[in-house]
Design an enzyme around this catalytic site. Structure first.
Site, PDB file in Angstrom:
ATOM      1  N   LYS A  27      13.279 -45.452  12.376  1.00  0.00           N
ATOM      2  CA  LYS A  27      13.665 -44.287  11.580  1.00  0.00           C
ATOM      3  C   LYS A  27      15.044 -43.780  11.964  1.00  0.00           C
ATOM      4  O   LYS A  27      15.867 -43.453  11.102  1.00  0.00           O
ATOM      5  CB  LYS A  27      12.603 -43.189  11.746  1.00  0.00           C
ATOM      6  CG  LYS A  27      12.813 -41.973  10.855  1.00  0.00           C
ATOM      7  CD  LYS A  27      11.487 -41.286  10.526  1.00  0.00           C
ATOM      8  CE  LYS A  27      10.871 -40.601  11.718  1.00  0.00           C
ATOM      9  NZ  LYS A  27      11.335 -39.203  11.861  1.00  0.00           N
ATOM     10  N   GLN A 172      19.789 -36.033  18.497  1.00  0.00           N
ATOM     11  CA  GLN A 172      20.163 -35.418  17.227  1.00  0.00           C
ATOM     12  C   GLN A 172      21.324 -34.450  17.397  1.00  0.00           C
ATOM     13  O   GLN A 172      22.271 -34.464  16.609  1.00  0.00           O
ATOM     14  CB  GLN A 172      18.955 -34.697  16.626  1.00  0.00           C
ATOM     15  CG  GLN A 172      17.863 -35.638  16.147  1.00  0.00           C
ATOM     16  CD  GLN A 172      16.695 -34.892  15.529  1.00  0.00           C
ATOM     17  OE1 GLN A 172      16.707 -33.672  15.397  1.00  0.00           O
ATOM     18  NE2 GLN A 172      15.667 -35.628  15.154  1.00  0.00           N
ATOM     19  N   ASP A 317       9.151 -38.968  21.576  1.00  0.00           N
ATOM     20  CA  ASP A 317       8.323 -39.039  20.369  1.00  0.00           C
ATOM     21  C   ASP A 317       6.990 -39.728  20.620  1.00  0.00           C
ATOM     22  O   ASP A 317       6.040 -39.548  19.857  1.00  0.00           O
ATOM     23  CB  ASP A 317       9.068 -39.770  19.254  1.00  0.00           C
ATOM     24  CG  ASP A 317      10.177 -38.919  18.654  1.00  0.00           C
ATOM     25  OD1 ASP A 317      10.088 -37.677  18.748  1.00  0.00           O
ATOM     26  OD2 ASP A 317      11.129 -39.492  18.099  1.00  0.00           O
TER      27      ASP A 317
END
Length: 435
Positions: A27, A172, A317
């Site tokens: 992703k 991020q 994650d």
């Protein structure tokens, strides 16, 4: 059982897990290939792009900024305009925090007004830690609730490079800053306390952008990427559900082919080995700057371990399903330094802790982690997924550890944000029918 991806779902499978599968494309790399391709001169061809809602959000966003995205055979072709333009409407990032944060960095340097929003879950996720460093570069940003929550309003304009020292490692936030740095005067650098995933640095370098890396510091200067070819490996965050399930369920053996094994993402493999699982990698290779291999995990008697410090950004994650696996390990598993789990699609630490406790786990929650004592048999419980794909998938794996009890997930539509084929692949390996 029938594959199901919408509304509530009753899970009642039995192990062991056996077979060979491929999971969808990574992703993180998929988001970046679309966004960086939109920034680039020439065309970018992407093979293996993840076909899931989060990535669709980034695709729609770059089209709104003037890029062309088309399908040619098994490739996605991205062609950026000479200059990205002000969007004609609010950009809806859906459930995708990656889309919102990375776009905030890009849009800070594009003249005009842009508004980024998302679904109910995304609008509860904090954005100040992106806004503050970008303001240091001269960006004009504002957000709801005292600049804490989306929507984010961006008035793009001239930026100046700056050095940013981050308190928490976040790929991020780092990526948003570096992307703004491509539009800024002078050098922009980010210093992290630990290494976070480095897909941005690898892809920018592969697209001809000079990236300076010195230990935990990464720096860029103003540059335009060049279009290139991207080959997206399988996502280790998606594979984690099958690998952890295989490690914990006696008699299991699962192989995931063409899996991304970038060292900034393989903390899970380190933890599996530390807990006693049998982990083997075959066919290691590097394509388009990203390493990959065929990864096999076999069940073993697991033992508790300590998970903290530098490994945390490398498996943040995967921690919800690691918590599930830890209930089957002998002794105590301790997870610390994982406060980041509290600001994901949900407060994953609280959600997983409370749900596993109801299922019979011996678990103690801390502000930045937990301690789990095992092995403990689990029992079937109703589960509130809280619109969080990783909670839904983690508890589907937990159901396998109940000895056949039913676990009812109240809403699994969220799984489509990252892994639409999850339940089909789980049926496949639970039946031992994988080719």
């Amino acid at each position: 059982m029938t594959t199901h991806t919408n509304g509530p779902l009753a899970c009642r499978r039995k192990g062991p897990l056996r077979g060979t599968i491929e999971v969808p494309g990574d992703k993180s790399i998929s988001h970046r290939s679309l966004l960086f391709g939109a920034l680039a001169s020439g065309e970018t061809r992407v093979r293996g792009l993840l076909d899931a809602e989060d990535v669709h959000s980034t695709r729609k966003a770059v089209v709104a900024l003037g890029a062309t995205v088309r399908e040619e055979g098994d490739e996605i072709v991205v062609v950026g305009p000479e200059k990205l333009r002000e969007p004609g409407d609010v950009i809806d990032c859906g459930n995708s925090g990656t889309s919102l944060r990375l776009l905030t960095g890009v849009l800070s340097g594009i003249p005009g007004l842009a508004v980024l929003t998302g679904d109910a879950s995304l609008r509860k996720r904090p954005v100040r830690r992106v806004i503050d460093p970008l303001r240091k570069m001269g960006a004009n940003l504002s957000a709801r609730d005292g600049d804490r929550l989306p929507p984010v309003v961006i008035r793009g304009g001239p930026l100046r490079g700056a050095r940013h020292v981050m308190e928490v490692a976040s790929a991020q936030v780092k990526s948003a800053i570096l992307l703004a740095g491509l539009f800024a005067e002078g050098e922009t650098s980010v210093v992290e306390p630990e290494r976070s995933r480095d897909h941005t640095e690898r892809m920018l370098r592969g697209m001809g952008v000079p990236v300076r890396v010195n230990g935990l510091e990464v720096a860029v200067s103003a540059a335009r990427p060049r279009g290139t070819r991207v080959d997206v490996p399988g996502d280790i965050s998606s594979a984690a559900f099958f690998l952890c399930g295989a490690a914990a369920l006696p008699g299991s053996k699962v192989t995931v082919r063409n899996l991304g094994v970038n060292e900034t993402r393989t903390g899970l493999l380190d933890v599996l080995r530390a807990m006693g699982a049998k982990v083997t990698l075959e066919g290691a290779r590097e394509i388009a700057g990203e390493p990959r291999a065929d990864v096999t995990v076999e069940a073993a008697e697991l033992r508790g371990t300590e998970i903290r410090g530098a490994v945390i950004p490398r498996l943040i994650d995967e921690l919800p399903v690691v918590m599930v696996m830890a209930t089957q390990a002998r002794g105590r598993t301790v997870i610390r330094d994982a406060r980041e789990l509290r600001v994901k699609e949900s407060d994953r630490l609280a959600a997983m802790g409370e749900t596993l406790a109801r299922a019979g786990a011996k678990i103690e929650l801390y502000d930045d982690g937990c301690a789990i004592d095992g092995p403990t048999p689990l029992r079937g419980v109703p589960v509130q997924t809280r619109l969080d794909h990783r909670i839904a998938m983690s508890m589907a794996i937990a159901q396998l550890l109940t000895g056949g009890d039913e676990v009812v997930l109240d809403d699994v539509a969220c799984v489509a944000t990252s892994f639409p084929s999850f339940f089909r692949l789980l049926d496949q390996v639970a039946a031992g029918a994988a080719p």
